[in-house]
Design a protein around this motif. Structure first.
Motif, PDB file in Angstrom:
ATOM      1  N   GLU A 120       0.682  -1.020  -0.022  1.00  0.00           N
ATOM      2  CA  GLU A 120      -0.126   0.003  -0.112  1.00  0.00           C
ATOM      3  C   GLU A 120       0.739   1.193   0.151  1.00  0.00           C
ATOM      4  O   GLU A 120       0.458   2.276  -0.576  1.00  0.00           O
ATOM      5  CB  GLU A 120      -1.023  -0.032   1.266  1.00  0.00           C
ATOM      6  CG  GLU A 120      -1.901  -0.938   0.910  1.00  0.00           C
ATOM      7  CD  GLU A 120      -2.993  -1.162   2.340  1.00  0.00           C
ATOM      8  OE1 GLU A 120      -2.508  -0.607   3.182  1.00  0.00           O
ATOM      9  OE2 GLU A 120      -4.185  -1.665   2.088  1.00  0.00           O
ATOM     10  N   TRP A 123       2.071   1.746  -3.496  1.00  0.00           N
ATOM     11  CA  TRP A 123       1.102   2.203  -4.560  1.00  0.00           C
ATOM     12  C   TRP A 123       0.822   3.750  -4.124  1.00  0.00           C
ATOM     13  O   TRP A 123       0.694   4.414  -5.104  1.00  0.00           O
ATOM     14  CB  TRP A 123      -0.084   1.439  -4.183  1.00  0.00           C
ATOM     15  CG  TRP A 123      -0.966   1.457  -5.380  1.00  0.00           C
ATOM     16  CD1 TRP A 123      -2.082   2.204  -5.066  1.00  0.00           C
ATOM     17  CD2 TRP A 123      -1.008   1.116  -6.674  1.00  0.00           C
ATOM     18  NE1 TRP A 123      -2.740   2.086  -6.428  1.00  0.00           N
ATOM     19  CE2 TRP A 123      -2.142   1.587  -7.207  1.00  0.00           C
ATOM     20  CE3 TRP A 123       0.015   0.028  -6.956  1.00  0.00           C
ATOM     21  CZ2 TRP A 123      -2.501   0.945  -8.667  1.00  0.00           C
ATOM     22  CZ3 TRP A 123      -0.282  -0.345  -8.767  1.00  0.00           C
ATOM     23  CH2 TRP A 123      -1.265   0.266  -9.232  1.00  0.00           C
ATOM     24  N   ASP A 144      -6.394   0.201  -2.242  1.00  0.00           N
ATOM     25  CA  ASP A 144      -6.362   1.446  -2.749  1.00  0.00           C
ATOM     26  C   ASP A 144      -7.315   2.361  -2.354  1.00  0.00           C
ATOM     27  O   ASP A 144      -8.490   2.422  -2.931  1.00  0.00           O
ATOM     28  CB  ASP A 144      -6.106   1.313  -4.160  1.00  0.00           C
ATOM     29  CG  ASP A 144      -5.891   2.848  -4.945  1.00  0.00           C
ATOM     30  OD1 ASP A 144      -5.705   3.578  -4.397  1.00  0.00           O
ATOM     31  OD2 ASP A 144      -6.248   2.724  -6.102  1.00  0.00           O
ATOM     32  N   LEU A 149      -7.234  -3.220  -4.027  1.00  0.00           N
ATOM     33  CA  LEU A 149      -6.462  -2.656  -5.016  1.00  0.00           C
ATOM     34  C   LEU A 149      -6.584  -3.227  -6.644  1.00  0.00           C
ATOM     35  O   LEU A 149      -6.625  -2.630  -7.428  1.00  0.00           O
ATOM     36  CB  LEU A 149      -4.947  -2.853  -4.649  1.00  0.00           C
ATOM     37  CG  LEU A 149      -3.679  -2.642  -5.873  1.00  0.00           C
ATOM     38  CD1 LEU A 149      -3.813  -1.284  -6.026  1.00  0.00           C
ATOM     39  CD2 LEU A 149      -2.539  -2.836  -5.091  1.00  0.00           C
TER      40      LEU A 149
END
Length: 224
Positions: A120, A123, A144, A149
């Motif tokens: 995470e 990302w 996300d 995600l």
């Protein structure tokens, strides 16, 4: 350029009494794709130290030029024997993260909070995330924002038909294909055992061992 490769520390194939771990080809092929591109590679795992090798991936019929290269590469063997602990890592030090497969990740990395947090963080920072074969399963609890995600993204991973072919459908804690689809992923696959990779934005997923090189090359392309 720095890439973090994360391997499993899990070595038990459910309640079968058999061993599992990471799949050698899925580590060796990306490792050398990255190394030959001049990448600085860091290896990590939940427990640190030597990750368990799936014995099936060490069989003669599972060997490739990359696995043979690894077996002659004492420097790479030393690096693998001394993986760093996931909890000790800082995502800001790396440009991308890549997860080799094998069945092991379905038990530990898929549920490991340090791994989930790490992905995470990568990302949110706009960095590429890659995973091959069973390793896309590590995304099952990764979000996300407020949604998974993989939701709405093109993904692949070890297919139900491939899992059936190796006789482990009823042994694994979840089926990668089913789980990615359940989470809203736009799952697609190629022919069993053939190279097939999905790239959706910064997310790279490969279907099976044959997809290892192509997955690594796709990640490198995102970093170019």
């Amino acid at each position: 350029m720095k890439i973090l490769m994360v391997l499993t520390s899990h070595d038990r194939l459910g309640d079968t009494g058999k061993k599992t771990g990471f799949w050698l080809e899925e580590f060796a092929a990306p490792y050398y794709a990255f190394k030959d591109a001049g990448v600085d590679i860091t290896l990590a795992s939940p427990a640190g130290g030597q990750p368990p090798l799936d014995p099936g991936s060490d069989a003669e019929d599972a060997q490739s030029d990359d696995t043979r290269r690894f077996k002659a590469d004492t420097e790479a063997q030393q690096a693998l024997a001394n993986t760093r602990k996931l909890v000790d890592l800082d995502a800001s030090e790396y440009d991308a993260v890549f997860y080799p497969g094998g069945h092991g990740p379905l038990w530990d990395l898929a549920e490991d909070q340090a791994s989930i947090d790490l992905i995470e963080t990568f990302w949110r920072a706009g960095k590429p995330v890659g995973a091959v074969c069973h390793a896309p399963g590590v995304l099952r609890h990764v979000h996300d924002g407020d949604k998974p995600l993989v939701d709405g993204r093109r993904v692949t991973g070890f297919s139900n038909s491939e899992e059936a072919a190796v006789g482990l459908t009823d042994i694994v804690p979840f089926l990668v294909e089913d789980e990615l689809a359940r989470l809203g992923g736009k799952y697609a696959k190629g022919d069993d055992w053939s190279s097939f990779v999905q790239v959706d934005g910064r997310l790279v997923t490969g279907q099976n061992p044959a997809s290892s090189v192509a997955s690594a090359e796709a990640l490198l392309k995102l970093l170019a």
